[in-house]
Design a protein around this motif. Structure first.
Motif, PDB file in Angstrom:
ATOM      1  N   LEU A 304      13.217   8.688  -2.930  1.00 29.38           N
ATOM      2  CA  LEU A 304      12.106   8.319  -2.244  1.00 29.38           C
ATOM      3  C   LEU A 304      11.849   9.618  -1.160  1.00 29.38           C
ATOM      4  O   LEU A 304      10.457  10.038  -0.737  1.00 29.38           O
ATOM      5  CB  LEU A 304      12.260   7.144  -1.335  1.00 29.38           C
ATOM      6  CG  LEU A 304      10.997   6.448  -0.629  1.00 29.38           C
ATOM      7  CD1 LEU A 304       9.806   6.127  -1.709  1.00 29.38           C
ATOM      8  CD2 LEU A 304      11.463   5.186   0.172  1.00 29.38           C
ATOM      9  N   PHE A 305      12.868  10.084  -0.337  1.00 27.24           N
ATOM     10  CA  PHE A 305      12.652  11.139   0.664  1.00 27.24           C
ATOM     11  C   PHE A 305      12.231  12.385  -0.096  1.00 27.24           C
ATOM     12  O   PHE A 305      11.504  13.188   0.403  1.00 27.24           O
ATOM     13  CB  PHE A 305      14.035  11.423   1.077  1.00 27.24           C
ATOM     14  CG  PHE A 305      14.566  10.045   2.094  1.00 27.24           C
ATOM     15  CD1 PHE A 305      13.730   8.798   2.313  1.00 27.24           C
ATOM     16  CD2 PHE A 305      15.882  10.170   2.609  1.00 27.24           C
ATOM     17  CE1 PHE A 305      14.130   7.851   3.054  1.00 27.24           C
ATOM     18  CE2 PHE A 305      16.319   9.103   3.542  1.00 27.24           C
ATOM     19  CZ  PHE A 305      15.370   7.916   3.706  1.00 27.24           C
ATOM     20  N   ARG A 306      12.947  12.542  -1.264  1.00 32.17           N
ATOM     21  CA  ARG A 306      12.465  13.697  -1.848  1.00 32.17           C
ATOM     22  C   ARG A 306      11.280  14.102  -2.178  1.00 32.17           C
ATOM     23  O   ARG A 306      10.220  14.773  -1.806  1.00 32.17           O
ATOM     24  CB  ARG A 306      13.351  13.969  -3.123  1.00 32.17           C
ATOM     25  CG  ARG A 306      13.054  15.554  -3.784  1.00 32.17           C
ATOM     26  CD  ARG A 306      13.535  15.424  -5.276  1.00 32.17           C
ATOM     27  NE  ARG A 306      13.239  14.224  -5.929  1.00 32.17           N
ATOM     28  CZ  ARG A 306      13.724  13.619  -7.078  1.00 32.17           C
ATOM     29  NH1 ARG A 306      14.955  13.920  -7.376  1.00 32.17           N
ATOM     30  NH2 ARG A 306      12.827  12.808  -7.786  1.00 32.17           N
ATOM     31  N   ASP A 307      10.504  12.978  -2.874  1.00 30.20           N
ATOM     32  CA  ASP A 307       9.306  12.850  -3.469  1.00 30.20           C
ATOM     33  C   ASP A 307       8.314  12.834  -2.160  1.00 30.20           C
ATOM     34  O   ASP A 307       7.257  13.442  -2.242  1.00 30.20           O
ATOM     35  CB  ASP A 307       9.136  11.559  -4.136  1.00 30.20           C
ATOM     36  CG  ASP A 307       9.802  11.788  -5.597  1.00 30.20           C
ATOM     37  OD1 ASP A 307      10.353  12.820  -6.005  1.00 30.20           O
ATOM     38  OD2 ASP A 307       9.935  10.573  -6.136  1.00 30.20           O
ATOM     39  N   GLY A 308       8.903  12.065  -1.155  1.00 33.40           N
ATOM     40  CA  GLY A 308       7.713  12.022   0.034  1.00 33.40           C
ATOM     41  C   GLY A 308       7.912  13.167   1.069  1.00 33.40           C
ATOM     42  O   GLY A 308       7.298  13.076   2.130  1.00 33.40           O
TER      43      GLY A 308
END
Length: 417
Positions: A304-308
């Motif tokens: 989630l952090f990577r994609d966001g």
């Protein structure tokens, strides 16, 4: 745990204010108001504008630099789930203190991740700071893996501490005698023993440059089931940790006081604080690679952090995630909401009046208001998630009305409204 929370809060609270007056955080991007009706938002007695910026560590307390250095180092500490994907559960709330920055010997003892005798050894050999992370496997067979990285003043101190900790490491009551065990790293001082009710436990102390890696793995054997090997877990975490820590650039000890308490400059000041200034023990502004240690599911959260494009996460009473842009923040908030709603016994709660993009959730059984605030954050009774501009944010409380006041106040701080 209460002592640990109070120590961390006392070290970090200096330089911030609980007054309502303050400065709105400067916003960028194309965020609109998303139908928010500020006139009807109930913020209770919470602040609605950011507080003053945080100072450098040396201006706060003599050990605040050790705290910030632990935050920095956490990005380079291997999580158990990165060694074996099954080891991603937090376990009992009582054990959450084993995943924390450990900037002083007193806090090392309060956390309880290792025996006090070992903490005393650290203090005698030039201890600087540490970060500890612990996760469990809920799958059969069950087990756990602890990885603690301790920084010392120099390699000689680290080597001496590792030897003495290995010598003084006490056995749990009823355990079998320790025997040396080969974990694939000649410098690892590792032993194995049996503990009634759990199974094989391997513990290891590995000096590496100015660090000592403290590792503990256990696996409960189940007849007829394939078992994770605690020796393999220890071998994997040591190998990965060597590579990871080599990419960390430690701050010279004499420069620790120059570290900023908030490396983002303003996120921490714009993160909602408690009315009595109490905060979870992981209060601070964290690189997202470090903060993932505190998420319910670190595997899903890392994606989630990577994609966001989440680069920093700040924690006071609320938790604020800074994403790539406003659209990414919406997706991060949605992902955080999905994770919250997927936890056992959780159901949707009533909407937040005036804040249509907020989502709130209620757990059938959570920590009460008398529990340590760090426990309440982990096993929350009520939780709300929202977003504005490039920020997603969450709050928790034992009272739903209070949680909704918090999420409304955090919105106003970040939106500058």
């Amino acid at each position: 745990m209460r002592l640990l929370v109070s120590l961390m809060a006392a070290l970090l609270v200096t330089g911030c204010s609980a007054a309502v007056e303050g400065n709105a955080i400067t916003q960028t991007g194309s965020s609109d108001n998303d139908g928010v009706d500020v006139a009807v938002l109930d913020t209770g007695d919470y602040a609605v504008a950011a507080g003053p910026p945080f100072a450098t560590a040396g201006e706060v307390s003599p050990t605040s630099g050790n705290i910030v250095e632990a935050h920095r180092m956490a990005s380079f500490v291997v999580g158990p789930w990165q060694v074996n994907n099954a080891f991603r559960s937090r376990g009992d709330v009582l054990l959450t203190s084993s995943t924390l920055p450990l900037p002083t010997i007193d806090i090392v003892k309060s956390a309880g991740a290792i025996p006090n005798e070992l903490a005393d050894v650290m203090g005698a050999h030039g201890f600087v700071t540490a970060f500890s992370t612990l996760r469990f496997s809920d799958a059969t067979p069950t087990g756990s893996l602890l990885n603690m990285v301790v920084r010392f003043a120099d390699p000689a101190g680290a080597a001496a501490a590792a030897r003495e900790m290995a010598e003084k490491n006490p056995l749990p009551p009823g355990a079998s005698p320790r025997t040396p065990v080969d974990v694939g790293h000649p410098d690892a001082l590792a032993t194995i023993y049996e503990n009634p009710g759990t199974g094989e436990i391997v513990e290891s102390f590995t000096p590496y440059k100015s660090y000592v890696f403290i590792n503990r793995a256990w696996v409960k054997r189940v007849p007829g089931e394939m078992s994770h090997s605690p020796k393999a877990l220890i071998q994997g975490v040591i190998g990965d940790q060597r590579k990871r820590i080599d990419t960390f650039k430690p701050t010279p000890i004499e420069k620790l006081g120059d570290l900023p308490m908030d490396p983002t400059g303003q996120m921490l000041a714009a993160t909602l604080w408690n009315l009595d200034n109490q905060a979870p023990a992981n209060m601070g502004a964290w690189p997202s690679e470090a903060w993932v240690h505190f998420e319910t599911d670190p595997v899903k959260s890392a994606v989630l952090f990577r994609d966001g494009g989440v680069d920093y996460v700040s924690q006071r009473r609320a938790t604020v995630y800074r994403a790539r842009d406003d659209e990414a923040a919406r997706k991060v908030a949605a992902g955080l909401g999905e994770q919250a709603s997927a936890e056992p016994g959780v159901s949707p709660a009533r909407p937040v009046k005036g804040l249509p993009q907020a989502r709130c959730y209620t757990r059938a059984r959570g920590e009460s208001s008398t529990s340590a605030i760090s426990w309440q954050r982990v096993r929350w009774q009520h939780k709300c998630v929202a977003f504005t501009d490039r920020f997603a944010f969450t709050v928790f409380s034992s009272d739903l009305t209070d949680a909704q006041q918090q999420i409304s106040a955090q919105y106003r701080i970040l939106a500058g409204r």
